[in-house]
Design a protein around this motif. Structure first.
Motif, PDB file in Angstrom:
ATOM      1  N   GLY A 135       0.765  -1.237   0.000  1.00 38.33           N
ATOM      2  CA  GLY A 135       0.000   0.000   0.000  1.00 38.33           C
ATOM      3  C   GLY A 135       0.796   1.286   0.000  1.00 38.33           C
ATOM      4  N   GLN A 136       2.106   1.212  -0.203  1.00 37.39           N
ATOM      5  CA  GLN A 136       2.947   2.406  -0.136  1.00 37.39           C
ATOM      6  C   GLN A 136       3.270   3.000  -1.504  1.00 37.39           C
ATOM      7  OE1 GLN A 136       6.399   2.033   2.457  1.00 37.39           O
ATOM      8  NE2 GLN A 136       5.392   0.388   3.581  1.00 37.39           N
ATOM      9  N   GLY A 137       2.795   2.393  -2.573  1.00 38.02           N
ATOM     10  CA  GLY A 137       3.195   2.864  -3.891  1.00 38.02           C
ATOM     11  C   GLY A 137       4.669   2.577  -4.110  1.00 38.02           C
ATOM     12  N   PHE A 138       5.281   3.328  -5.016  1.00 38.71           N
ATOM     13  CA  PHE A 138       6.705   3.126  -5.291  1.00 38.71           C
ATOM     14  C   PHE A 138       7.529   3.651  -4.129  1.00 38.71           C
ATOM     15  CE2 PHE A 138      10.884   4.082  -6.950  1.00 38.71           C
ATOM     16  CZ  PHE A 138      11.151   2.971  -7.737  1.00 38.71           C
ATOM     17  N   VAL A 139       8.376   2.795  -3.557  1.00 33.68           N
ATOM     18  CA  VAL A 139       9.235   3.175  -2.433  1.00 33.68           C
ATOM     19  C   VAL A 139      10.664   3.233  -2.949  1.00 33.68           C
ATOM     20  CG1 VAL A 139      10.072   2.507  -0.151  1.00 33.68           C
ATOM     21  CG2 VAL A 139       7.673   2.091  -0.766  1.00 33.68           C
ATOM     22  N   GLU A 140      11.257   4.400  -2.898  1.00 37.55           N
ATOM     23  CA  GLU A 140      12.616   4.588  -3.412  1.00 37.55           C
ATOM     24  C   GLU A 140      13.653   3.828  -2.581  1.00 37.55           C
ATOM     25  OE1 GLU A 140      15.245   5.626  -6.142  1.00 37.55           O
ATOM     26  OE2 GLU A 140      13.220   6.468  -6.257  1.00 37.55           O
ATOM     27  N   ASP A 141      13.553   3.923  -1.272  1.00 33.10           N
ATOM     28  CA  ASP A 141      14.518   3.306  -0.359  1.00 33.10           C
ATOM     29  C   ASP A 141      13.837   2.151   0.371  1.00 33.10           C
ATOM     30  OD1 ASP A 141      16.354   2.591   1.583  1.00 33.10           O
ATOM     31  OD2 ASP A 141      16.564   4.605   2.422  1.00 33.10           O
ATOM     32  N   LEU A 142      14.218   0.930   0.034  1.00 35.77           N
ATOM     33  CA  LEU A 142      13.584  -0.258   0.598  1.00 35.77           C
ATOM     34  C   LEU A 142      14.192  -0.699   1.934  1.00 35.77           C
ATOM     35  CD1 LEU A 142      13.225  -2.313  -2.707  1.00 35.77           C
ATOM     36  CD2 LEU A 142      11.488  -0.915  -1.567  1.00 35.77           C
ATOM     37  N   SER A 143      15.171   0.049   2.444  1.00 32.34           N
ATOM     38  CA  SER A 143      15.929  -0.398   3.611  1.00 32.34           C
ATOM     39  C   SER A 143      15.074  -0.600   4.866  1.00 32.34           C
ATOM     40  CB  SER A 143      17.099   0.544   3.900  1.00 32.34           C
ATOM     41  OG  SER A 143      16.637   1.843   4.166  1.00 32.34           O
ATOM     42  N   GLU A 144      14.042   0.195   5.065  1.00 31.68           N
ATOM     43  CA  GLU A 144      13.214   0.044   6.260  1.00 31.68           C
ATOM     44  C   GLU A 144      12.513  -1.321   6.269  1.00 31.68           C
ATOM     45  OE1 GLU A 144       9.311   2.103   8.225  1.00 31.68           O
ATOM     46  OE2 GLU A 144      10.816   3.454   7.365  1.00 31.68           O
ATOM     47  N   GLY A 145      11.952  -1.724   5.150  1.00 32.14           N
ATOM     48  CA  GLY A 145      11.300  -3.034   5.054  1.00 32.14           C
ATOM     49  C   GLY A 145      12.292  -4.182   5.155  1.00 32.14           C
ATOM     50  N   ILE A 146      13.490  -3.980   4.595  1.00 30.52           N
ATOM     51  CA  ILE A 146      14.542  -4.996   4.701  1.00 30.52           C
ATOM     52  C   ILE A 146      14.911  -5.183   6.167  1.00 30.52           C
ATOM     53  CG2 ILE A 146      16.955  -5.524   4.164  1.00 30.52           C
ATOM     54  CD1 ILE A 146      16.479  -3.979   1.475  1.00 30.52           C
ATOM     55  N   GLU A 147      15.162  -4.081   6.864  1.00 30.62           N
ATOM     56  CA  GLU A 147      15.543  -4.144   8.282  1.00 30.62           C
ATOM     57  C   GLU A 147      14.456  -4.801   9.126  1.00 30.62           C
ATOM     58  OE1 GLU A 147      18.411  -3.467   9.875  1.00 30.62           O
ATOM     59  OE2 GLU A 147      19.295  -3.037   7.920  1.00 30.62           O
ATOM     60  N   ALA A 148      13.207  -4.533   8.801  1.00 31.39           N
ATOM     61  CA  ALA A 148      12.096  -5.045   9.599  1.00 31.39           C
ATOM     62  C   ALA A 148      11.775  -6.507   9.319  1.00 31.39           C
ATOM     63  CB  ALA A 148      10.849  -4.191   9.341  1.00 31.39           C
ATOM     64  N   THR A 149      12.257  -7.048   8.188  1.00 28.73           N
ATOM     65  CA  THR A 149      11.757  -8.358   7.763  1.00 28.73           C
ATOM     66  C   THR A 149      12.822  -9.373   7.393  1.00 28.73           C
ATOM     67  OG1 THR A 149       9.832  -7.174   6.862  1.00 28.73           O
ATOM     68  CG2 THR A 149      10.116  -9.458   6.177  1.00 28.73           C
ATOM     69  N   ALA A 150      13.861  -8.994   6.678  1.00 29.07           N
ATOM     70  CA  ALA A 150      14.785  -9.965   6.064  1.00 29.07           C
ATOM     71  C   ALA A 150      15.423 -10.910   7.072  1.00 29.07           C
ATOM     72  CB  ALA A 150      15.861  -9.243   5.258  1.00 29.07           C
ATOM     73  N   SER A 151      15.988 -10.396   8.130  1.00 34.67           N
ATOM     74  CA  SER A 151      16.650 -11.251   9.111  1.00 34.67           C
ATOM     75  C   SER A 151      15.649 -12.154   9.823  1.00 34.67           C
ATOM     76  CB  SER A 151      17.418 -10.414  10.128  1.00 34.67           C
ATOM     77  OG  SER A 151      18.104 -11.254  11.030  1.00 34.67           O
ATOM     78  N   ASP A 152      14.491 -11.610  10.157  1.00 32.54           N
ATOM     79  CA  ASP A 152      13.489 -12.411  10.864  1.00 32.54           C
ATOM     80  C   ASP A 152      13.010 -13.584  10.019  1.00 32.54           C
ATOM     81  OD1 ASP A 152      13.671 -10.697  13.027  1.00 32.54           O
ATOM     82  OD2 ASP A 152      11.792  -9.653  12.604  1.00 32.54           O
ATOM     83  N   VAL A 153      12.748 -13.359   8.747  1.00 33.95           N
ATOM     84  CA  VAL A 153      12.263 -14.463   7.910  1.00 33.95           C
ATOM     85  C   VAL A 153      13.386 -15.470   7.654  1.00 33.95           C
ATOM     86  CG1 VAL A 153      12.561 -13.437   5.587  1.00 33.95           C
ATOM     87  CG2 VAL A 153      10.697 -15.038   6.019  1.00 33.95           C
TER      88      VAL A 153
END
Length: 183
Positions: A40-58
């Motif tokens: 729901g965020q449209g185009f996100v230029e900097d994906l780092s926030e989602g990476i930090e919140a999800t990548a390691s946990d998954v």
């Protein structure tokens, strides 16, 4: 990270080419169906926030689970990110092409090679193949293989399937010469 479900698939091949495979060739896949962190965020230029919140946990969730499902020492491995229709392929790539994700599997499997990957966008039930290669030497031909996966109700449009696969051996009945014979 919002997980809707975890899917575990185990395949054992007991016969190939009309010959018994003993011990059976075993491959395990564990997939997490998660909410897309950029939903729901449209185009996100900097994906780092989602990476930090999800990548390691998954990665921490899937790595021990796939090795437990395999029930043997992993010799080959691979990964997948399947993006629902409202997302971008880059969303899946952002999560699986980071050491925050992949190092969980490499450490757990005592591996040193890069994880081969597939990224794809599709509707629920989309079929995808996870490529696998040897965990310490990507040139070992016997371990170049793939496993087909389908989760009937995933991904929903705002979801991702993040999956890991591990094999306890190379292809059943493999007969290709070592790469060094061609060099």
């Amino acid at each position: 990270m919002k997980v809707r479900k975890i899917v575990t698939i185990i395949e054992e091949i007991t016969s190939e080419g009309g010959r018994e495979v003993n011990p059976p060739a075993r491959v395990a896949i564990v997939a997490a169906v998660i909410e897309n962190p950029w939903k729901g965020q449209g185009f996100v230029e900097d994906l780092s926030e989602g990476i930090e919140a999800t990548a390691s946990d998954v990665g921490a969730l899937l790595a021990p689970a796939v090795l437990a499902a395999l029930g043997a020492t992993a010799e080959a491995y691979g990964k997948a990110a399947i993006v629902g229709l409202n997302g971008e392929i880059e969303h899946g790539s952002a999560l699986i092409h980071t050491l925050k994700f992949g190092d969980h599997f490499r450490v757990a499997a005592n591996a040193t090679t890069l994880l081969p990957a597939v990224e794809k966008r599709g509707p629920a039930g989309v079929v995808f193949d996870i490529p696998l290669k040897h965990i310490t030497d990507a040139t070992i031909r016997s371990h170049h293989q793939s496993i087909e996966v389908r989760i009937s109700d995933a991904p929903h449009p705002d979801e991702l399937i993040i999956a890991l696969a591990a094999a306890a051996q190379g292809r059943p009945q493999q007969r290709l010469a070592d790469l060094s014979t061609e060099l």
